[in-house]
Scaffold this motif. Structure first.
Motif, PDB file in Angstrom:
ATOM      1  N   TYR A 137     -23.229 -41.285 -18.330  1.00  0.00           N
ATOM      2  CA  TYR A 137     -22.825 -40.768 -19.639  1.00  0.00           C
ATOM      3  C   TYR A 137     -22.098 -39.433 -19.493  1.00  0.00           C
ATOM      4  CZ  TYR A 137     -24.964 -44.398 -22.434  1.00  0.00           C
ATOM      5  OH  TYR A 137     -25.241 -45.625 -23.023  1.00  0.00           O
ATOM      6  N   GLY A 138     -21.028 -39.450 -18.696  1.00  0.00           N
ATOM      7  CA  GLY A 138     -20.185 -38.276 -18.554  1.00  0.00           C
ATOM      8  C   GLY A 138     -20.974 -37.057 -18.116  1.00  0.00           C
ATOM      9  N   VAL A 266      -8.407 -43.315 -18.137  1.00  0.00           N
ATOM     10  CA  VAL A 266      -9.815 -43.520 -18.478  1.00  0.00           C
ATOM     11  C   VAL A 266     -10.684 -42.836 -17.420  1.00  0.00           C
ATOM     12  CG1 VAL A 266     -11.667 -45.205 -18.797  1.00  0.00           C
ATOM     13  CG2 VAL A 266      -9.394 -45.664 -19.718  1.00  0.00           C
ATOM     14  N   ILE A 267     -11.556 -41.944 -17.862  1.00  0.00           N
ATOM     15  CA  ILE A 267     -12.370 -41.138 -16.960  1.00  0.00           C
ATOM     16  C   ILE A 267     -13.656 -41.878 -16.609  1.00  0.00           C
ATOM     17  CG2 ILE A 267     -13.603 -38.945 -16.688  1.00  0.00           C
ATOM     18  CD1 ILE A 267     -11.667 -37.789 -18.811  1.00  0.00           C
ATOM     19  N   SER A 268     -14.000 -41.870 -15.323  1.00  0.00           N
ATOM     20  CA  SER A 268     -15.238 -42.495 -14.866  1.00  0.00           C
ATOM     21  C   SER A 268     -15.964 -41.537 -13.936  1.00  0.00           C
ATOM     22  CB  SER A 268     -14.948 -43.808 -14.138  1.00  0.00           C
ATOM     23  OG  SER A 268     -16.139 -44.345 -13.584  1.00  0.00           O
ATOM     24  N   ARG A 269     -17.274 -41.333 -14.181  1.00  0.00           N
ATOM     25  CA  ARG A 269     -18.064 -40.482 -13.296  1.00  0.00           C
ATOM     26  C   ARG A 269     -18.234 -41.139 -11.931  1.00  0.00           C
ATOM     27  NH1 ARG A 269     -19.055 -35.460 -13.722  1.00  0.00           N
ATOM     28  NH2 ARG A 269     -21.152 -35.657 -12.867  1.00  0.00           N
ATOM     29  N   TRP A 314     -15.221 -46.778 -23.448  1.00  0.00           N
ATOM     30  CA  TRP A 314     -15.213 -46.107 -24.753  1.00  0.00           C
ATOM     31  C   TRP A 314     -13.753 -45.788 -25.085  1.00  0.00           C
ATOM     32  CZ3 TRP A 314     -20.199 -44.981 -26.844  1.00  0.00           C
ATOM     33  CH2 TRP A 314     -21.264 -45.187 -25.956  1.00  0.00           C
ATOM     34  N   LEU A 317     -12.935 -42.232 -26.573  1.00  0.00           N
ATOM     35  CA  LEU A 317     -13.218 -41.143 -25.635  1.00  0.00           C
ATOM     36  C   LEU A 317     -12.417 -41.260 -24.345  1.00  0.00           C
ATOM     37  CD1 LEU A 317     -17.129 -40.989 -25.935  1.00  0.00           C
ATOM     38  CD2 LEU A 317     -15.433 -39.642 -27.191  1.00  0.00           C
ATOM     39  N   LYS A 318     -11.766 -42.420 -24.133  1.00  0.00           N
ATOM     40  CA  LYS A 318     -11.078 -42.714 -22.867  1.00  0.00           C
ATOM     41  C   LYS A 318     -12.045 -42.475 -21.704  1.00  0.00           C
ATOM     42  CE  LYS A 318      -6.143 -42.332 -23.729  1.00  0.00           C
ATOM     43  NZ  LYS A 318      -4.875 -41.723 -23.276  1.00  0.00           N
ATOM     44  N   SER A 319     -13.227 -43.046 -21.842  1.00  0.00           N
ATOM     45  CA  SER A 319     -14.293 -42.834 -20.865  1.00  0.00           C
ATOM     46  C   SER A 319     -14.917 -44.176 -20.494  1.00  0.00           C
ATOM     47  CB  SER A 319     -15.343 -41.894 -21.450  1.00  0.00           C
ATOM     48  OG  SER A 319     -16.427 -41.726 -20.567  1.00  0.00           O
ATOM     49  N   SER A 321     -18.476 -46.034 -18.839  1.00  0.00           N
ATOM     50  CA  SER A 321     -19.869 -45.959 -18.400  1.00  0.00           C
ATOM     51  C   SER A 321     -20.189 -47.161 -17.525  1.00  0.00           C
ATOM     52  CB  SER A 321     -20.819 -45.948 -19.611  1.00  0.00           C
ATOM     53  OG  SER A 321     -20.694 -44.755 -20.356  1.00  0.00           O
TER      54      SER A 321
END
Length: 353
Positions: A137-138, A266-269, A314, A317-319, A321
């Motif tokens: 979750y970021g 898209v951001i990914s942890r 998401w 959010l361009k994210s 999970s």
């Protein structure tokens, strides 16, 4: 206390540490010891509040404190919970979120309430085995989510929360009646192309919900005007069965595997996500400001990788999970009935709000 692995390693095993222990003595007497903190076991208390609920209270909270004060406690907590030091975290927003989480959790280390959680019941029609998953979750780190199936919907309910979305809230909802056909791998890299596909399905879902509501209102009017109402009920049931059959056919036609890559931007942890997936569905994710302010459901993509991993994009959010199954065996955690499980879900959501 079961703790997720250090962010963002969702495939690593869960960690755990004892919070209290009970010594059973003769004549039904018992002593309770609090195990919280770093100074060893100390005097505590347990109270049975009601069915499926109890509370623990520490009688010597000085054992929770450190000689270096709150600063030393925070640094120790950061190493244990996150596996890093404050100097490792350069992002100011992430530092703020982590500090908020520390303040929230340390406020209640002297008195805790425990409530029973049932594992979700399963059926042969489920997409995968329901259960508990670790998810990224970021800047909030890893959180625990319960995946359960409810007919044409699947729900991801937060078991652990953060300053934005508390535990008990439905973090994602998957619409199993609306599978998504992803573009080829090159076009999938284009975020605008994925966004176009998802928003088209969102509009389709909105129209269908309006039509369904209108149809229900018309059927209700007909039932009120005509007697008996049983033939109408029979037709409705038959129609639902046909729709369910069509839905099953749609899922059966899904390819066994297809290439997958996150769109640019898209951001990914966790960059170590699978590069192929089984099927994708339209879904919504819950976002909110600090303190669960202005919550809203936003469109997204549920991506099923395999029996033990799935993801959620998401859109707003361009994210991304990534979720991985928790493989701990919990004893006596099965719900006695579907109704008992549904009631539990309602209860933990009401506690969160």
């Amino acid at each position: 206390m079961y703790l997720p692995p250090h962010d963002p390693h969702v495939d690593d095993p869960m960690r755990f540490k004892p919070l209290f222990r009970i010594h059973l003595m003769e004549r039904k007497c018992a002593t309770v010891e609090c195990m919280y903190g770093h100074k060893g076991p100390h005097n505590g208390h347990i109270q049975i509040v009601k069915k499926d609920e109890f509370s623990t209270k520490c009688n010597q909270t000085d054992h929770h404190r450190m000689s270096g004060g709150r600063q030393e406690e925070f640094r120790t907590w950061l190493r244990e919970e996150w596996g890093r030091t404050l100097e490792d975290i350069f992002h100011e927003h992430m530092q703020e979120l982590i500090l908020m989480k520390f303040i929230y959790t340390s406020q209640y280390d002297n008195c805790l309430t425990y409530r029973r959680i049932y594992l979700p019941p399963s059926s042969p029609e489920d997409l995968i085995q329901p259960g508990l998953f670790k998810g990224t979750y970021g800047s909030h780190g890893l959180e625990i989510v319960m995946l359960s199936f409810h007919g044409k919907k699947a729900k991801g309910t937060k078991i652990t929360g953060d300053p934005n979305i508390p535990a008990g809230q439905q973090t994602v909802e998957i619409d199993l009646a609306h599978p998504l056909q992803l573009p080829d791998i090159e076009n999938l890299r284009d975020f605008s192309e994925l966004s176009r596909i998802v928003l088209e399905v969102q509009e389709q879902v909105r129209r269908e919900e309006q039509e369904q509501q209108q149809q229900q209102e018309e059927e209700h009017s007909q039932q009120a005007a005509c007697q008996p109402a049983s033939p109408l009920g029979g037709e409705g049931a038959e129609g639902e069965e046909t729709a369910a059959g069509a839905e099953g056919t749609t899922q059966d036609k899904a390819p066994a595997s297809q290439p997958f890559v996150l769109p640019m931007g898209v951001i990914s942890r966790n960059e170590d996500y699978p590069r192929s997936c089984r099927v994708c569905f339209y879904g919504t994710g819950l976002i909110a400001g600090h303190g669960f302010t202005s919550p809203e459901r936003t469109p997204g993509v549920f991506v099923l990788f395999d029996d033990d991993r799935f993801g959620f994009i998401w859109l707003e959010l361009k994210s991304f999970s990534l979720y991985s199954r928790i493989k701990v065996s919990f004893q006596n955690a099965q719900a006695p009935s579907r109704e008992a499980f549904d009631e539990m879900l309602k209860n933990i959501q009401s506690l969160a709000t």
